[in-house]
Design an enzyme around this catalytic site. Structure first.
Site, short mmCIF file in Angstrom:
data_model
loop_
_atom_site.label_atom_id
_atom_site.label_comp_id
_atom_site.label_asym_id
_atom_site.label_seq_id
_atom_site.Cartn_x
_atom_site.Cartn_y
_atom_site.Cartn_z
N GLY A 1 0.73 -1.20 0.02
CA GLY A 1 -0.05 0.05 0.05
C GLY A 1 0.89 1.26 0.07
N LYS B 1 3.83 12.11 -3.36
CA LYS B 1 4.69 11.08 -2.84
C LYS B 1 5.44 12.07 -1.71
CE LYS B 1 7.02 8.22 -5.12
NZ LYS B 1 7.88 7.53 -6.24
N ASP C 1 8.72 7.14 8.04
CA ASP C 1 7.81 8.36 8.68
C ASP C 1 7.03 8.91 7.29
OD1 ASP C 1 9.65 9.40 6.55
OD2 ASP C 1 10.99 10.34 7.94
N GLY C 2 6.74 8.09 6.04
CA GLY C 2 6.15 8.74 5.15
C GLY C 2 6.54 9.80 4.41
N ASP D 1 4.19 -4.53 -7.80
CA ASP D 1 3.63 -3.39 -7.29
C ASP D 1 4.30 -2.13 -8.03
OD1 ASP D 1 5.94 -4.07 -5.33
OD2 ASP D 1 5.72 -2.08 -5.03
N ASN D 2 5.03 -2.46 -8.92
CA ASN D 2 5.53 -1.31 -10.06
C ASN D 2 5.46 -1.41 -11.25
OD1 ASN D 2 6.47 0.23 -7.89
ND2 ASN D 2 8.58 -0.70 -7.87
N ASP E 1 7.24 4.71 -10.77
CA ASP E 1 8.27 4.53 -9.53
C ASP E 1 9.60 4.77 -9.80
OD1 ASP E 1 9.56 4.29 -7.19
OD2 ASP E 1 8.27 2.44 -6.45
#
Length: 488
Positions: A92, A115, A128-129, A255-256, A265
């Site tokens: 996710g 992003k 930390d995102g 996932d890419n 990505d």
């Protein structure tokens, strides 16, 4: 004096409404001191957005996710994926956020996502995102270069410095990238839906993908088989285009791999300097899984995982579904080979009607020579058109096997190659690795000159211009071996 009203920006939430099981409503973190560093004005206008408004406080608020339009529902998307061959059932958007879907003036639906906008429920471990400035600028440069080369890709709308440092190996300046995509549906999206065991969710996801990307599949006798075959064809074409320009993605996890057929990505990506199929630039790809020469094989493997996820939709019985999947996946290699061969014909300026075996032998022999001499791919192909015009052949000196290249050039010249056609497909400028690093190193100190000069070169890649000679040249020997890091 009247003041024009602010523009109306409408973001729909189709993905979140149709697939709520795969969307977690979320908000971006506030940016302490947002500063717009680079804005893609042509893309903004293409989306129907006013660049001058985007440069203002409300526009910067949109680009950081802190001031979204009324009615918008930002979400973090759920997906799974095979990462370096190992399956992770829940990945996710750990630091990404889908703000919503824009309808551009041409009526096309486009995702607007961020992003580096902060931690989400999908963030792994101690993440930390957030994102550092360098990787966000890398994605901006390389994705826009890919678009200019005519290769399907997600696009970069803007990079905003947040004023918040992020900790990686050291403290680095933080930034948010605004990304535009046909959608963010990927093979990993289907793997996630399949892993839930909810066939209805899987079916709704497939129907959503058909409606959004491959509407012709809806009229096929077996729409979900047609969807799979359409994605196989799109990925075969995409990866062939990567190979033809020497692009190394670096992290071809499932996932890419997009359902739309766009490149997504730009983490540890790079362009080849010395031609070598074993080239790996990623610091984390220690086994060479995603080496340049492996990319077609990996794409086929990823599509096999897509087929596994789709099995309940391909036939009522699993054995029958597997037979259908194997047969449909069998279309990948012929499609890839056709796209690669056609691309090589155009790069070499070969005439229409030339026998396939002659063309194949010519390109195969050239690749052997390029590999043995570790020849700069971009410089060689661009310089080759000069030889077609009868000019002295500067690229000859790049080879170790002079007799071999002389023989090859004689065979090639005898076919009367079209130099003008070659110049339309062989770029002068790609994002040279040393120049990308130079631009990324200068940006944190406020010097965006190298970045803008690089963007000027790579967004008009086929047009040779005075003053940009440095951007057409290979890296100096002092640059050394190149390694990229998965900072996105």
């Amino acid at each position: 004096m009247s003041v024009a009203p602010p523009p109306t920006v409408t973001l729909s939430d189709r993905f979140a409404r149709e697939l709520p099981e795969m969307a977690v409503p979320w908000q971006a973190e506030a940016a302490p001191d947002p500063q717009l560093l680079v804005l893609n004005e042509p893309l903004a206008r293409e989306l129907g957005l006013d660049p001058s408004w985007l440069r203002g406080p409300d526009g910067v608020g949109l680009l950081t996710g802190t001031a979204v339009p009324e009615g918008a529902t930002p979400v973090a998307q759920a997906y799974a994926g095979h990462q370096f061959g190992g399956f992770v059932p829940r990945l996710g958007d750990g630091r990404a956020l889908l703000l919503g879907e824009l309808t551009d003036p041409e009526g096309r639906l486009r995702d607007l996502a961020l992003k580096g906008s902060g931690r989400t429920p999908f963030a792994r471990g101690g993440a930390d995102g957030l994102a550092a400035l360098g990787p966000m600028l890398r994605e901006y440069v390389v994705s826009e270069a890919m678009h200019a080369l005519g290769i399907p890709t997600t696009r970069s709308l803007a990079v905003v410095a947040t004023g918040r440092p992020v900790r990686r190996e050291t403290l680095l300046p933080g930034a948010v990238l605004a990304r535009v995509a046909a959608s963010h549906l990927r093979v990993g999206s289907f793997q996630y839906a399949r892993a839930t065991g909810d066939v209805d969710l899987l079916r709704r996801l497939a129907d959503h993908a058909i409606a959004r990307h491959h509407p012709a599949a809806a009229d096929a006798p077996q729409p979900h088989v047609a969807l799979f075959e359409a994605v196989v064809a799109a990925q075969a074409s995409l990866v062939a285009q990567w190979m033809l320009v020497g692009f190394v993605h670096g992290v071809m996890n499932t996932d890419n791999v997009t359902v739309s057929g766009e490149t997504i990505d730009y983490g540890p990506c790079a362009f080849l300097d010395a031609f070598d199929p074993a080239t790996v630039y990623s610091s984390i790809d220690v086994g060479g899984r995603y080496a340049y020469g492996n990319q077609p094989i990996v794409a086929e493997w990823d599509l096999a995982r897509f087929a596994e996820a789709l099995l309940p939709l391909l036939a009522d019985e699993q054995e029958a579904a597997i037979e259908v999947a194997v047969a449909s996946l069998g279309g990948f290699r012929p499609a890839y080979d056709a796209a690669w061969s056609d691309g090589m014909r155009r790069k070499l300026g070969l005439p229409e009607g030339l026998d396939d075996e002659v063309a194949r032998a010519l390109s195969d022999d050239l690749l052997t020579l390029l590999t043995a001499g570790r020849v700069d791919l971009t410089s060689f192909f661009r310089g080759l058109s000069g030889a077609a015009r009868g000019a002295p052949e500067p690229t000859r000196e790049l080879f170790l096997d002079l007799a071999g290249i002389d023989g090859w050039l004689a065979r090639w010249r005898a076919l009367a190659p079209d130099a003008d056609a070659m110049d339309r497909v062989n770029p002068v400028y790609v994002p040279r690795n040393h120049l990308v690093e130079e631009a990324l190193a200068a940006a944190p100190d406020g010097d965006l000159g190298p970045l803008h000069r690089l963007l000027d070169a790579v967004t008009r890649p086929f047009e040779e211009r005075p003053g940009l000679e440095r951007h057409a040249a290979p890296a100096p020997e002092t640059f050394g071996a190149y390694t990229t890091f998965c900072g996105t």
